[in-house]
Design a protein around this motif. Structure first.
Motif, PDB file in Angstrom:
ATOM      1  N   ILE A   1     -18.884  46.300  68.215  1.00  0.00           N
ATOM      2  CA  ILE A   1     -19.480  45.780  66.989  1.00  0.00           C
ATOM      3  C   ILE A   1     -20.926  46.252  66.878  1.00  0.00           C
ATOM      4  O   ILE A   1     -21.712  46.115  67.822  1.00  0.00           O
ATOM      5  CB  ILE A   1     -19.447  44.231  66.975  1.00  0.00           C
ATOM      6  N   LEU A   2     -21.285  46.804  65.711  1.00  0.00           N
ATOM      7  CA  LEU A   2     -22.630  47.311  65.451  1.00  0.00           C
ATOM      8  C   LEU A   2     -23.213  46.560  64.260  1.00  0.00           C
ATOM      9  O   LEU A   2     -22.681  46.617  63.154  1.00  0.00           O
ATOM     10  CB  LEU A   2     -22.576  48.818  65.165  1.00  0.00           C
ATOM     11  N   HIS A   3     -24.297  45.845  64.497  1.00  0.00           N
ATOM     12  CA  HIS A   3     -24.858  44.937  63.504  1.00  0.00           C
ATOM     13  C   HIS A   3     -25.728  45.656  62.471  1.00  0.00           C
ATOM     14  O   HIS A   3     -26.012  46.852  62.581  1.00  0.00           O
ATOM     15  CB  HIS A   3     -25.668  43.830  64.199  1.00  0.00           C
TER      16      HIS A   3
ATOM     17  N   ALA B   1     -21.335  53.548  63.127  1.00  0.00           N
ATOM     18  CA  ALA B   1     -19.912  53.508  63.458  1.00  0.00           C
ATOM     19  C   ALA B   1     -19.171  54.703  62.867  1.00  0.00           C
ATOM     20  O   ALA B   1     -18.275  55.272  63.498  1.00  0.00           O
ATOM     21  CB  ALA B   1     -19.295  52.208  62.955  1.00  0.00           C
ATOM     22  N   SER B   2     -19.550  55.097  61.651  1.00  0.00           N
ATOM     23  CA  SER B   2     -18.892  56.232  60.997  1.00  0.00           C
ATOM     24  C   SER B   2     -19.143  57.528  61.751  1.00  0.00           C
ATOM     25  O   SER B   2     -18.230  58.333  61.964  1.00  0.00           O
ATOM     26  CB  SER B   2     -19.391  56.350  59.554  1.00  0.00           C
ATOM     27  N   ILE B   3     -20.382  57.739  62.171  1.00  0.00           N
ATOM     28  CA  ILE B   3     -20.703  58.967  62.909  1.00  0.00           C
ATOM     29  C   ILE B   3     -20.004  58.968  64.265  1.00  0.00           C
ATOM     30  O   ILE B   3     -19.497  60.001  64.720  1.00  0.00           O
ATOM     31  CB  ILE B   3     -22.229  59.123  63.058  1.00  0.00           C
ATOM     32  N   VAL B   4     -19.952  57.800  64.916  1.00  0.00           N
ATOM     33  CA  VAL B   4     -19.235  57.698  66.190  1.00  0.00           C
ATOM     34  C   VAL B   4     -17.762  58.044  65.993  1.00  0.00           C
ATOM     35  O   VAL B   4     -17.205  58.885  66.716  1.00  0.00           O
ATOM     36  CB  VAL B   4     -19.367  56.276  66.782  1.00  0.00           C
ATOM     37  N   ALA B   5     -17.123  57.408  65.020  1.00  0.00           N
ATOM     38  CA  ALA B   5     -15.696  57.632  64.792  1.00  0.00           C
ATOM     39  C   ALA B   5     -15.410  59.082  64.421  1.00  0.00           C
ATOM     40  O   ALA B   5     -14.380  59.642  64.798  1.00  0.00           O
ATOM     41  CB  ALA B   5     -15.189  56.691  63.701  1.00  0.00           C
ATOM     42  N   ALA B   6     -16.322  59.704  63.676  1.00  0.00           N
ATOM     43  CA  ALA B   6     -16.132  61.094  63.257  1.00  0.00           C
ATOM     44  C   ALA B   6     -16.192  62.058  64.436  1.00  0.00           C
ATOM     45  O   ALA B   6     -15.586  63.138  64.385  1.00  0.00           O
ATOM     46  CB  ALA B   6     -17.175  61.473  62.213  1.00  0.00           C
ATOM     47  N   HIS B   7     -16.926  61.685  65.486  1.00  0.00           N
ATOM     48  CA  HIS B   7     -17.137  62.602  66.608  1.00  0.00           C
ATOM     49  C   HIS B   7     -16.383  62.222  67.876  1.00  0.00           C
ATOM     50  O   HIS B   7     -16.444  62.967  68.860  1.00  0.00           O
ATOM     51  CB  HIS B   7     -18.633  62.701  66.915  1.00  0.00           C
TER      52      HIS B   7
ATOM     53  N   VAL C   1     -14.151  50.630  66.369  1.00  0.00           N
ATOM     54  CA  VAL C   1     -15.564  50.379  66.086  1.00  0.00           C
ATOM     55  C   VAL C   1     -15.677  49.662  64.749  1.00  0.00           C
ATOM     56  O   VAL C   1     -14.951  49.967  63.802  1.00  0.00           O
ATOM     57  CB  VAL C   1     -16.413  51.678  66.071  1.00  0.00           C
ATOM     58  N   VAL C   2     -16.598  48.696  64.701  1.00  0.00           N
ATOM     59  CA  VAL C   2     -16.848  47.934  63.483  1.00  0.00           C
ATOM     60  C   VAL C   2     -18.352  47.931  63.251  1.00  0.00           C
ATOM     61  O   VAL C   2     -19.129  47.611  64.155  1.00  0.00           O
ATOM     62  CB  VAL C   2     -16.358  46.478  63.615  1.00  0.00           C
ATOM     63  N   GLY C   3     -18.782  48.312  62.048  1.00  0.00           N
ATOM     64  CA  GLY C   3     -20.203  48.332  61.748  1.00  0.00           C
ATOM     65  C   GLY C   3     -20.498  47.718  60.399  1.00  0.00           C
ATOM     66  O   GLY C   3     -19.656  47.753  59.493  1.00  0.00           O
ATOM     67  N   ALA C   4     -21.692  47.139  60.277  1.00  0.00           N
ATOM     68  CA  ALA C   4     -22.125  46.551  59.015  1.00  0.00           C
ATOM     69  C   ALA C   4     -23.442  47.174  58.582  1.00  0.00           C
ATOM     70  O   ALA C   4     -24.388  47.249  59.369  1.00  0.00           O
ATOM     71  CB  ALA C   4     -22.292  45.036  59.157  1.00  0.00           C
TER      72      ALA C   4
END
Length: 335
Positions: free
Chosen positions: A108-110, A201-207, A191-194
């Motif tokens: 989780i990323l706040h 989270a998007s950059i992590v998931a993309a890579h 991954v979950v980010g707000a």
């Protein structure tokens, strides 16, 4: 009538978090990203840097493969792969809500300037549903903040290079948390980010192909335009306006913009959820629509949920219950 009420409640909640913020001054922060601080043309230098790192993003967002993790009770720490001038920021922190009988885990990323423990309710809910949750503390937040600042201003500011470095630092630390979870025996990771957490989270998931599910609450396409147009960051815009244009800012910060890496999702078996708020004045809805259109153009499968609330009111009833239900459905299907 209802829309007026939501906007009134939104602005009331926003005033509690935003407070009074002093205007900032543009700083290039070239030294923060490994460039010569006295470059003759800092704008052109940073634009070229962003283009180069996007092309080489696989390397730019790849952390060291070997690192020591320390878990004491539910508190996980490890040395950050990015060394900064703020000693307290050089240790990564996370709270682990572990369900040892599970093979599924979510990071989780706040949001920016959040109190990380505010996301503990979400982590507890995930654990109750049989999923281990790791709630990260983003750079410069809480005990990681710079001593001379009251909040997390060093993560996102008119210092362009430091902002890039901070977002990259968060990406690398999150990927190291994925390493730790896999070492601990977990098989399926999400991954979950707000808000700014959704950008990370998007950059992590993309890579990171090890990520099987990604949920982005309050998502935006272009980092620069989100800061330029959002109500929470107008003090930053005032420091930038007249010295750099929106187009130029988007180019400099394209290296930390989710839309720069959308094509990396193509062909991936990734559960993908985007949750938006129709009355969002922090990340304007057109920025979400822009990235959704990029998903469509790249034929990326995704689910989008949109609620009649704002950036802050998504965290209150009944919207947080709707959002949690959508998240649990995603995780059930993808993890």
């Amino acid at each position: 009538m209802f829309r007026r009420y939501v906007r009134w409640r939104e602005r009331s909640l926003a005033s509690l978090e935003e407070g009074s913020r002093a205007n900032e001054k543009l700083e290039w922060g070239l030294d923060c990203i490994g460039l010569e601080a006295d470059a003759d043309d800092p704008l052109t230098t940073m634009q070229a840097f962003a283009r180069d790192q996007i092309v080489g993003s696989e390397k730019y967002f790849a952390p060291m493969s070997s690192i020591d993790f320390l878990l004491e009770g539910d508190h996980l720490t490890f040395q950050s792969p990015v060394n900064t001038e703020t000693a307290s920021n050089n240790t990564a922190h996370a709270r682990v809500f572990e369900r040892r009988s599970s093979e599924r885990a979510v990071i989780i990323l706040h949001h920016w300037n959040a109190i990380p423990k505010g996301y503990d309710q979400l982590a507890i809910a995930l654990r109750a549903c049989g999923i281990t949750a790791v709630r990260m503390t983003l750079p410069y937040h809480q005990h990681r903040r710079a001593p001379q600042t009251p909040g997390a201003d060093y993560m996102l500011s008119a210092n362009l290079g430091r902002t890039i470095r901070s977002c990259r630092q968060a990406v690398l630390e999150t990927r190291l948390a994925v390493d730790w979870l896999l070492e601990r025996g977990y098989k399926r990771i999400g991954v979950v980010g707000a808000s700014i957490g959704s950008c990370i989270a998007s950059i992590v998931a993309a890579h990171d192909s090890r990520v099987a599910a990604a949920c982005f609450f309050l998502h935006a396409s272009d980092f620069g335009e989100a800061v330029w147009t959002g109500r929470a960051t107008q003090h930053i815009r005032q420091g930038l306006e007249g010295k750099i244009t929106l187009k130029q800012l988007n180019e400099v910060w394209s290296v930390i913009s989710p839309i720069s890496y959308v094509d990396r999702f193509a062909g991936r078996d990734l559960g993908h959820l985007i949750v938006t708020a129709t009355e969002d004045e922090v990340l304007l809805p057109h920025l979400t629509e822009r990235i959704v259109e990029a998903y469509r153009q790249n034929r990326i499968h995704y689910t989008k949920k949109s609620y009649r609330c704002g950036h802050y009111t998504l965290a209150i009833m009944p919207y947080k219950l709707y959002a949690l239900a959508a998240l649990l459905k995603l995780l059930k299907e993808s993890l």
